[in-house]
Write an enzyme that holds these catalytic residues in place. Structure first.
Site, PDB file in Angstrom:
ATOM      1  N   GLU A 110       0.839  -1.131   0.051  1.00 50.66           N
ATOM      2  CA  GLU A 110      -0.025  -0.399  -0.106  1.00 50.66           C
ATOM      3  C   GLU A 110       0.945   1.178   0.051  1.00 50.66           C
ATOM      4  O   GLU A 110       0.343   2.153  -0.747  1.00 50.66           O
ATOM      5  CB  GLU A 110      -1.454  -0.143   0.954  1.00 50.66           C
ATOM      6  CG  GLU A 110      -2.034  -0.603   0.976  1.00 50.66           C
ATOM      7  CD  GLU A 110      -2.840  -1.212   1.998  1.00 50.66           C
ATOM      8  OE1 GLU A 110      -2.452  -1.336   3.580  1.00 50.66           O
ATOM      9  OE2 GLU A 110      -4.206  -0.960   2.402  1.00 50.66           O
ATOM     10  N   GLU A 130      -3.373  -9.454   3.332  1.00 48.81           N
ATOM     11  CA  GLU A 130      -4.282  -9.445   4.726  1.00 48.81           C
ATOM     12  C   GLU A 130      -5.154 -10.698   5.396  1.00 48.81           C
ATOM     13  O   GLU A 130      -5.819 -11.263   6.517  1.00 48.81           O
ATOM     14  CB  GLU A 130      -4.848  -7.750   4.865  1.00 48.81           C
ATOM     15  CG  GLU A 130      -3.615  -7.253   5.174  1.00 48.81           C
ATOM     16  CD  GLU A 130      -2.744  -6.507   3.604  1.00 48.81           C
ATOM     17  OE1 GLU A 130      -3.411  -7.360   2.162  1.00 48.81           O
ATOM     18  OE2 GLU A 130      -2.442  -5.234   3.746  1.00 48.81           O
TER      19      GLU A 130
HETATM   20  O1  ZOZ Z   1       7.909 -12.784   7.894  1.00 49.72           O
HETATM   21  C1  ZOZ Z   1       6.869 -13.178   6.413  1.00 49.72           C
HETATM   22  C2  ZOZ Z   1       5.391 -12.484   6.331  1.00 49.72           C
HETATM   23  O2  ZOZ Z   1       4.777 -13.049   5.597  1.00 49.72           O
HETATM   24  N1  ZOZ Z   1       5.169 -11.745   7.729  1.00 49.72           N
HETATM   25  C3  ZOZ Z   1       3.660 -10.831   7.310  1.00 49.72           C
HETATM   26  C4  ZOZ Z   1       3.634 -10.356   6.551  1.00 49.72           C
HETATM   27  C5  ZOZ Z   1       2.196  -9.949   6.448  1.00 49.72           C
HETATM   28  O3  ZOZ Z   1       1.151 -10.625   6.140  1.00 49.72           O
HETATM   29  N2  ZOZ Z   1       1.848  -8.688   5.867  1.00 49.72           N
HETATM   30  C6  ZOZ Z   1       0.360  -7.820   5.835  1.00 49.72           C
HETATM   31  C7  ZOZ Z   1       0.468  -6.971   7.414  1.00 49.72           C
HETATM   32  S1  ZOZ Z   1      -1.149  -6.440   7.432  1.00 49.72           S
HETATM   33  C8  ZOZ Z   1      -1.268  -5.555   6.641  1.00 49.72           C
HETATM   34  O4  ZOZ Z   1      -0.326  -4.736   6.665  1.00 49.72           O
HETATM   35  C9  ZOZ Z   1      -2.321  -3.965   6.672  1.00 49.72           C
HETATM   36  C10 ZOZ Z   1      -2.674  -2.997   6.584  1.00 49.72           C
HETATM   37  O5  ZOZ Z   1      -0.872  -2.383   6.530  1.00 49.72           O
HETATM   38  C11 ZOZ Z   1      -3.507  -1.998   7.018  1.00 49.72           C
HETATM   39  C12 ZOZ Z   1      -3.304  -0.948   7.821  1.00 49.72           C
HETATM   40  C13 ZOZ Z   1      -4.689  -0.574   8.020  1.00 49.72           C
HETATM   41  C14 ZOZ Z   1      -3.885  -0.219   9.286  1.00 49.72           C
HETATM   42  C15 ZOZ Z   1      -5.170   0.743  10.270  1.00 49.72           C
HETATM   43  C16 ZOZ Z   1      -5.381  -0.231  12.163  1.00 49.72           C
HETATM   44  C17 ZOZ Z   1      -6.868   0.316  12.946  1.00 49.72           C
HETATM   45  C18 ZOZ Z   1       8.203 -12.486   5.256  1.00 49.72           C
HETATM   46  C19 ZOZ Z   1       7.975 -12.802   4.412  1.00 49.72           C
HETATM   47  C20 ZOZ Z   1       7.967 -10.296   5.561  1.00 49.72           C
HETATM   48  C21 ZOZ Z   1       9.352 -12.788   6.569  1.00 49.72           C
HETATM   49  O6  ZOZ Z   1       9.567 -13.949   6.398  1.00 49.72           O
HETATM   50  P1  ZOZ Z   1      11.068 -14.805   6.535  1.00 49.72           P
HETATM   51  O7  ZOZ Z   1      10.850 -16.128   7.261  1.00 49.72           O
HETATM   52  O8  ZOZ Z   1      11.987 -13.975   6.521  1.00 49.72           O
HETATM   53  O9  ZOZ Z   1      10.729 -14.881   8.555  1.00 49.72           O
HETATM   54  P2  ZOZ Z   1       9.676 -14.366   9.800  1.00 49.72           P
HETATM   55  O10 ZOZ Z   1       8.018 -15.071   9.065  1.00 49.72           O
HETATM   56  O11 ZOZ Z   1      10.606 -15.556  10.426  1.00 49.72           O
HETATM   57  O12 ZOZ Z   1       9.885 -13.066  10.392  1.00 49.72           O
HETATM   58  C22 ZOZ Z   1      11.334 -12.388  10.828  1.00 49.72           C
HETATM   59  C23 ZOZ Z   1      10.461 -11.425  12.477  1.00 49.72           C
HETATM   60  O13 ZOZ Z   1       9.353 -10.880  12.379  1.00 49.72           O
HETATM   61  C24 ZOZ Z   1       8.591 -10.910  12.598  1.00 49.72           C
HETATM   62  N3  ZOZ Z   1       7.201 -10.522  11.561  1.00 49.72           N
HETATM   63  C25 ZOZ Z   1       7.068 -10.589  10.360  1.00 49.72           C
HETATM   64  N4  ZOZ Z   1       5.987 -10.136   9.892  1.00 49.72           N
HETATM   65  C26 ZOZ Z   1       5.420  -8.984  10.808  1.00 49.72           C
HETATM   66  C27 ZOZ Z   1       6.327  -9.503  11.582  1.00 49.72           C
HETATM   67  N5  ZOZ Z   1       6.093  -8.572  13.084  1.00 49.72           N
HETATM   68  C28 ZOZ Z   1       5.258  -7.701  13.318  1.00 49.72           C
HETATM   69  N6  ZOZ Z   1       4.260  -7.269  12.524  1.00 49.72           N
HETATM   70  C29 ZOZ Z   1       4.800  -7.736  11.004  1.00 49.72           C
HETATM   71  N7  ZOZ Z   1       4.736  -7.113   9.710  1.00 49.72           N
HETATM   72  C30 ZOZ Z   1       8.494 -11.976  13.122  1.00 49.72           C
HETATM   73  O14 ZOZ Z   1       7.349 -12.546  13.605  1.00 49.72           O
HETATM   74  C31 ZOZ Z   1       9.511 -12.808  13.312  1.00 49.72           C
HETATM   75  O15 ZOZ Z   1       9.678 -12.272  14.427  1.00 49.72           O
HETATM   76  P3  ZOZ Z   1      10.406 -13.179  15.308  1.00 49.72           P
HETATM   77  O16 ZOZ Z   1      10.278 -12.687  16.677  1.00 49.72           O
HETATM   78  O17 ZOZ Z   1       9.529 -14.604  15.833  1.00 49.72           O
HETATM   79  O18 ZOZ Z   1      11.374 -13.289  14.952  1.00 49.72           O
END
Ligand code: ZOZ
Ligand code: NAD
Length: 705
Positions: A110, A130
């Site tokens: 976005e 999402e």
């Molecule tokens: O982490 C993978 C991934 O797919 N993340 C989620 C991506 C996602 O779903 N994004 C959409 C979020 S919702 C949204 O964005 C809606 C929005 O803007 C609405 C705005 C309006 C709001 C109005 C409010 C009223 C990814 C592919 C990115 C990376 O994968 P990896 O395998 O390389 O790494 P992971 O998954 O182990 O992640 C590493 C650490 O980062 C944490 N994390 C990932 N994405 C996050 C996040 N933490 C917070 N927010 C995120 N979006 C993940 O938990 C992990 O943390 P640790 O502590 O386990 O290392």
């Protein structure tokens, strides 16, 4: 600027770098920091254009998902302020070029779409995932994406949620240029070419589409994303772009977003998202525990599981030696693997060349030659302690001392198996689920001697194989199958009490399970449990004082083992997996119930769901208090990835907490009164219910996030 977003310049181009590791999520301060930098660049007459880029491994991976819980719990009232920030970017009088590497997901895409141009490296991915969190894009994604990529593409991306790669994003108009070498340099070069005039603001573009496109999208969602609300909500938001102006449609999107965010489905899906990551955090095993490289694997047993496991390894690029005891068994195992690969080629999943390469990575053998330089030896022979011990004695001799020895046993004691080896610390269970090349769950079973390094390696290996590894303790059936026993038991009791097999399956399918328990029983094979019961009876260990299912053994005696014999609880046409109700089985059920004096009655869907899912939660609670699962969320992840439990219900433990543990406990007590000792409530369930807590509270009290 504010630490999360940095500002620098390069010869007339402002560079705004987001620096919020690990994934540059839009945490509080990030949108504000971007706006501050954009304003600074706008005010500086020496700046011609602006590049927005992510520092570290990725562009913005989306909103900070942890903030959502704070909003729904009331801890925070303000939203993350992204939509107004994006308008500021779009309204900037100087061109803003977004430079994408890694992933631009959700709020990340976005943000990118609010910029005037987008360049990306070829490996970048963009998406609106999402819906996987039970929400919809909430910062104009449902409005800007259709204007850039067209309505059909936007519908697909916002309902399915899978990201697309940069070349596809270029083809559909989301990305303006692919930058091969040096993203920042390429983005700066692009910005110098596009300083002015700016493109007309995308948001003013009018959209048109046929109503049939939306009807087809809704039909597709209802079929493929059964029970999920968010994909349908995303369609509503996109459809608003036709009848409303940009601002009004954004307000509509925001309203739908909020409804979704506060829904039970979203809370459950967010729990599952963090749960999938939490299972990798193992108390007592430091993050920097050395992990051994697994470059070569050796597998004993080329049956159902050994063959599937071999495919899982080679699919991840790890060559395999596959050992059998007879040429016949080896040929059969290899033929099945070849057939599976051929089917994948036919379905277009990969090319024949890829399939041939993978096949060539499997070396079939009848001896232990080659096991000596494998980094892991996997045992997948018949289930039987004597045989397992024999094979592990052999593996202990033929493998190098540094190799891991992993058993795929589904029920046997890992410590007993390890006891025959000279180094029990290198023995572990890696319990795959059938079909092992497809199912994502691996229960990693820790024996009492298993070393932290071996556990850390097995967990990392599961990830490398594209699986979700969950560490469990060494009890009968481990976690998943131990819980399946009461689940299946209740499903059968409900059938004896008056529900038809189809009614039981329909209720749980409607609840969202991938398949009902009775159909699952037919798929797994009724004979497996029958053999175990016969063995237990011979050893005098069968609890005959407790109510036992009446029908399954009768079906087994008739040779009705399930799908594999064309008949079980249902019957199956040749070559079909579709269960067909069988009046013969109905008669057996009725006569068994009548002989046992069970009064048949109408059983409703609510009771079916409560009896089966609360049986899971009660056993899960016992497993937790006995320490065989680390956290309740680990059990949820096991059920979501191994047993088709709907992620939008968060797993059996989350589902029970969401229903209210007081209510669950009261029902369990009532079931104990009505149906007997099987239902004795787990002390942990009682304790949590009485103190008004949830399983998540219990996890948190143990340091889980
Ligand atoms: O982490 C993978 C991934 O797919 N993340 C989620 C991506 C996602 O779903 N994004 C959409 C979020 S919702 C949204 O964005 C809606 C929005 O803007 C609405 C705005 C309006 C709001 C109005 C409010 C009223 C990814 C592919 C990115 C990376 O994968 P990896 O395998 O390389 O790494 P992971 O998954 O182990 O992640 C590493 C650490 O980062 C944490 N994390 C990932 N994405 C996050 C996040 N933490 C917070 N927010 C995120 N979006 C993940 O938990 C992990 O943390 P640790 O502590 O386990 O290392
Ligand atoms: P299977 O009967 O399909 O295959 C076992 C194979 O092991 C046979 O081909 C047999 O010839 C071979 N074998 C026996 N002794 C051997 C030896 N000494 N060396 C090499 N090969 C030998 O059984 P399966 O379903 O693949 O089960 C294997 C293991 O996986 C069992 O422990 C089972 O409990 C477990 N498991 C099975 C499933 C499932 O759904 N089938 C799921 C999870 C775990």
């Amino acid at each position: 600027m504010n630490g999360l977003v940095k500002y620098s310049t390069d010869n007339g181009i402002a560079i705004v770098t987001i620096d919020n590791p690990p994934v540059n999520a839009l945490s509080p301060g990030v949108p504000e920091g971007i706006v501050e930098c954009i304003k600074r660049a706008e005010a500086d007459s020496s700046i011609l254009a602006i590049v927005l880029i992510g520092g570290g491994r990725t562009f913005i991976a989306g909103a900070d998902i942890r903030e959502f819980g704070k909003i729904t719990s009331g801890e925070k009232t303000r939203d993350i302020g992204l939509a107004p920030a994006l308008l500021e970017i779009e309204n900037c009088s100087k061109a803003v070029v977004c430079a994408i590497h890694g992933t631009a997901l959700g709020g990340g895409l976005e943000t990118a779409m609010a910029c005037h141009y987008r360049v990306a490296v070829p490996q970048a991915k963009v998406g609106q995932p999402e819906v996987k969190l039970g929400i919809i894009p909430g910062a104009a994604g449902t409005q800007r994406l259709p204007r850039l990529a067209g309505i059909p593409k936007a519908l697909e991306m916002c309902t399915v949620g899978d990201p697309i790669n940069a070349p596809d994003a270029l083809a559909c108009g989301i990305v303006d240029r692919i930058v091969e070498d040096g993203l920042l340099a390429g983005a700066i070069a692009f910005a110098r070419e596009h300083t002015a005039p700016l493109k007309t603001r995308e948001r003013n573009q009018k959209l048109t589409a046929d109503a049939a496109v939306f009807a087809a999208a809704r039909a597709e969602v209802r079929k493929k994303q059964r029970g999920l609300m968010a994909p349908l909500a995303a369609i509503d938001a996109i459809e608003a772009s036709l009848s409303m102006g940009f601002e009004e449609a954004c307000a509509k999107e925001a309203e739908i977003f909020k409804q979704c965010l506060f829904s039970d489905q979203s809370k459950a899906l967010i729990h599952a998202f963090f749960g999938e990551r939490a299972v990798n955090k193992i108390p007592g095993i430091a993050k920097n525990t050395p992990v051994r490289e697994i470059a070569k694997a050796a597998i004993a047993g080329a049956g159902t599981m050994g063959g599937g496991i071999a495919m899982a390894y080679v699919n991840a690029g790890i060559p395999v030696i596959l050992k059998e005891t007879t040429q016949d068994a080896l040929d059969r195992g290899m033929a099945t693997i070849r057939k599976n690969y051929a089917a994948s080629v036919e379905r277009g999943r990969f090319t024949r060349q890829v399939a041939d390469q993978r096949l060539a990575m499997i070396t079939p053998t009848l001896s232990y030659d080659g096991f000596g330089d494998a980094d892991i030896a996997v045992e997948a022979v018949f289930e039987g302690m004597d045989l397992k011990k024999k094979v592990f004695t052999e593996l202990d001799h033929v493998t190098s001392p540094g190799a891991i020895l992993a058993s795929n046993t589904s029920t046997l004691d890992i410590d007993q198996i390890a006891s025959v080896t000279s180094q029990p610390q290198r023995v572990i269970g890696t319990h795959f689920f059938s079909p092992a090349n497809v199912m994502k769950l691996v229960e990693v079973v820790r024996g009492k001697a298993t070393s932290p390094e071996v556990i850390a390696t097995a967990m990392a290996l599961a990830r490398k194989l594209g699986k979700v590894g969950v560490l469990v303790g060494n009890c009968h059936g481990f976690v998943g199958n131990r819980m399946v026993a009461p689940y299946l038991r209740e499903a059968q009791f409900l059938v004896e009490e008056g529900a038809s097999p189809r009614e039981v399956d329909a209720a749980l399918y409607g609840f969202g399970m991938a398949m009902g328990p009775i159909a699952m029983h037919d798929l797994a094979g009724l004979d497996v449990g029958w053999r175990i019961r016969q063995e237990l009876a011979r050893e005098g260990k069968l609890h005959t004082d407790l109510r036992q299912p009446l029908v399954e053994d009768r079906l087994c005696v008739m040779g009705r083992y399930g799908q594999k014999t064309g008949a079980g609880w249902y019957r199956y046409e040749a070559g079909s997996r579709a269960p067909i109700p069988d009046p013969e089985v109905d008669e057996i059920i009725a006569s068994s119930a009548s002989t046992a004096g069970i009064a048949r009655r109408a059983v409703g869907a609510e009771e079916i769901i409560e009896r089966t899912t609360y049986a899971l939660a009660n056993e899960g609670a016992r497993i937790l208090e006995e320490g065989f699962a680390l956290r309740a969320v680990d059990i949820d992840i096991i059920y979501i990835f191994g047993y088709g439990f709907p992620a939008h219900r968060g797993g059996p433990m989350w589902h029970a907490s969401a229903a209210g543990l007081r209510k669950v406990y009261d029902r369990v007590c009532e079931f104990e009164r009505l149906h007997g000792e099987h239902w004795r409530p787990a002390p942990l369930l009682r304790e949590l219910a009485e103190s008004g807590k949830t399983f998540e509270d219990w996890d948190r009290a143990r340091g889980a996030e």
